[in-house]
Enzyme design. Structure first.
Site: not given
Lengths: 257, 360
Positions: B202-204
């Protein structure tokens, strides 16, 4: 005692080819105040309009089309029978394409259906529908719909489609097959999109078996538009999204099943 | 954002739903099938995949675009015994199935599993080929919705979907607006991925977390962003569209930990963020902690390109909100999924893009 009155406002359909659909007047009309000449619109009103729209489009495709819906209004309610004039005038008032009015008692109404060669019987009464089904007339229970669609949406319950034939086919199943074949033929008159009629399949099975149901229906000339395989999930969440006008299974079924 | 599966529904609703389920189970059991019944949506983690993400339908899509719907359906029907080739979500689905079989061994009666649903707006006639293909690869996908052209959103809600994957960005955007985690997948050539461990990256910002900090970067610049993050280090960020999906993964991971399988857990999660550990990273970790969520690996890139790192991780899916990063990851062979959420949609490589007029 059974009596039938023809609606002279409407052109009678071809008895050999038309798909006769009987709807109870109790489903179509709502009793308003006694003073009113005309009844209010009942639960089945949008359904009748959808049937009419299909007929209109069929005739647009082919003015000589004989495979049309032939709607019969059947009145079993004794109160409404006394108001037969009101039923007929209400029908005319709304311009409903009803070809015949049948009046019979609660005991005789199935006979009335059979006499009129009814292929599908629709009622809001949960006793009437199974009664008709037991005598071999395909029936379905109607329920009030929120935001009914203009497109006629018929839902088949697929569990019946695949069940292997154990012994002679019950009369109601034969009736279901006949009706679905006719519906399939009607559906073929229109293209994939922009059809006034939509055929939906819902099955409790998982994927593999549902494939069979799709194929079986296709072999009967029924090309399903939408299919939902539930694999054990309950039907109601899907029903509220799909919004069929009625649901058909082996012989009798209701929208709440 | 996690309203899709409420934990505390009213008792009357529960008993009605329980009756429905009991009745449906009775019918299903009477059908005498050997395959395990798919889990109840309220306990399962429901993943809806479209036909074009599950299978490679590029050639068929071209027929649809060039020759129209009728020819497309006719083609599919003609070839319905030819199984389709695996698509971009195929490895992800196989990895989900592997987790399920591990879970079933440890918890034979539990319904806390992945439930994979085929959600396509293909016509039911095309469905025959899709079902044949699913059976060909022996995928445990039992629930289907073939909507014949209608929007899948209502059905996503009806099936209590935790994640929706599609190639159609409009549908994905619609799903996100309705509070359903969703992402648009893009085709890529990928190396072989792990068959024993599901890896989700996941990107944040604007994926797990809201886009509140990204707005600061875009509108006020990096320096303001660093100051802001330091100042608010102890204030949790608001949640983003994929937070609930991470939560669902965490719930399943804990089932393995409970049986002493932490070292051998078939689910691994990664955070791959452009934030830097020294300055803006602390807030992210503290936010996750405040949510009670764990992430297995947190990688702070401080602005370095994500591609090479993702290539090492080899996730079955990587979620990011910025197309720029998606393209970069794709070029290096990572299966990426775009989350069309937040301010990142209005910018490309730092520049404001012209928004096309919204289609009616």
């Amino acid at each position: 005692m059974v009596s039938t009155i023809q609606n002279t406002d409407v052109k009678q359909k071809d008895a050999d080819r038309a798909v006769v659909v009987a709807v109870t007047s109790r489903a179509v009309f709502e009793s308003g105040a006694d003073g009113d000449d005309v009844y209010g619109m009942g639960v089945a009103f949008p359904l009748l309009q959808a049937l009419q729209r299909v007929n209109k489009r069929l005739l647009e495709e082919n003015p000589a089309e004989s495979l049309l819906f032939d709607v019969v209004l059947i009145t079993t309610d004794s109160q409404q029978q006394q108001q037969s004039c009101r039923i007929i005038s209400s029908t005319r008032h709304y311009g409903l394409e009803v070809s015949r009015f049948c009046f019979s008692s609660e005991e005789d109404f199935v006979e009335s259906l059979q006499k009129n060669n009814v292929q599908l019987f629709l009622s809001t009464d949960s006793n009437e529908a199974p009664q008709a089904s037991q005598k071999g007339v395909l029936s379905a229970l109607l329920d009030r719909q929120e935001a009914p669609s203009e497109q006629l949406r018929v839902m088949f319950c697929g569990d019946a489609v695949n069940r292997p034939d154990a012994g002679p086919m019950p009369a109601s199943r034969q009736a279901a097959q006949n009706f679905s074949a006719q519906l399939g033929e009607m559906r073929q008159r229109f293209g994939m999109s922009d059809s006034p009629l939509r055929i939906v399949l819902v099955t409790s099975h998982g994927g593999r078996e549902s494939c069979g149901a799709l194929r079986t229906l296709r072999s009967h000339g029924v090309n399903v538009d939408e299919a939902y395989c539930l694999a054990g999930a309950p039907r109601s969440p899907i029903l509220s999204v799909v919004r069929p006008h009625f649901l058909l299974s082996d012989g009798f079924s209701g929208l709440e099943d | 954002m996690c309203e899709v599966k409420p934990n505390n529904s009213a008792p009357t609703e529960d008993s009605g739903a329980e009756r429905d389920w009991a009745a449906a189970k009775a019918v299903f059991d009477s059908l005498k099938t050997n395959k395990p019944r798919p889990p109840k949506p309220q306990y399962a983690v429901t993943i809806a995949v479209s036909s074009r993400t599950l299978f490679d339908m590029v050639a068929e899509r071209k027929i649809y675009e060039d020759q129209g719907l009728e020819k497309y359906v006719a083609y599919q029907v003609e070839h319905e015994s030819d199984p389709l080739l695996p698509g971009v979500a195929f490895p992800f689905v196989k990895a989900l199935m592997n987790v399920n079989s591990r879970l079933r061994k440890l918890y034979p009666d539990s319904e806390e599993l992945f439930d994979i649903v085929l959600m396509t707006n293909n016509h039911a006639q095309v469905g025959v080929r899709l079902i044949n293909s699913i059976n060909h690869y022996d995928l445990t996908i039992e629930r289907f919705c073939m909507t014949g052209g209608k929007s899948p959103i209502g059905y996503l809600k009806a099936y209590m979907t935790n994640l929706y994957l599609s190639k159609d960005s409009e549908k994905v955007t619609e799903a996100i607006e309705e509070g359903i985690a969703a992402a648009t997948m893009f085709m890529t050539q990928t190396e072989t991925l792990s068959e024993t461990q599901l890896r989700v990256a996941f990107d944040g910002d604007a994926v797990l977390f809201s886009d509140e900090s990204e707005i600061i970067v875009k509108e006020h610049g990096l320096d303001t962003f660093f100051e802001h993050e330091k100042q608010f280090e102890n204030k949790p960020l608001a949640q983003g569209p994929l937070k609930c999906f991470l939560e669902a993964l965490g719930k399943l991971q804990r089932k393995f930990y409970a049986k002493n399988e932490r070292m051998n857990c078939p689910i691994r999660t990664y955070l791959v963020t452009a934030r830097s550990a020294a300055s803006s990273g602390a807030r992210v970790l503290k936010t996750l902690r405040s949510w009670g969520l764990e992430i297995d690996e947190a990688l702070f890139l401080a602005g370095a390109p994500k591609g090479p790192l993702l290539q090492k991780i080899k996730p079955h899916i990587y979620f990011d909100d910025q197309m720029f990063h998606i393209q970069g990851a794709n070029e290096m062979g990572t299966i990426s999924a775009h989350v069309p959420y937040g301010i990142g949609q209005k910018y490309h490589k730092g520049k404001l893009i012209e928004q096309p007029a919204k289609k009616e």
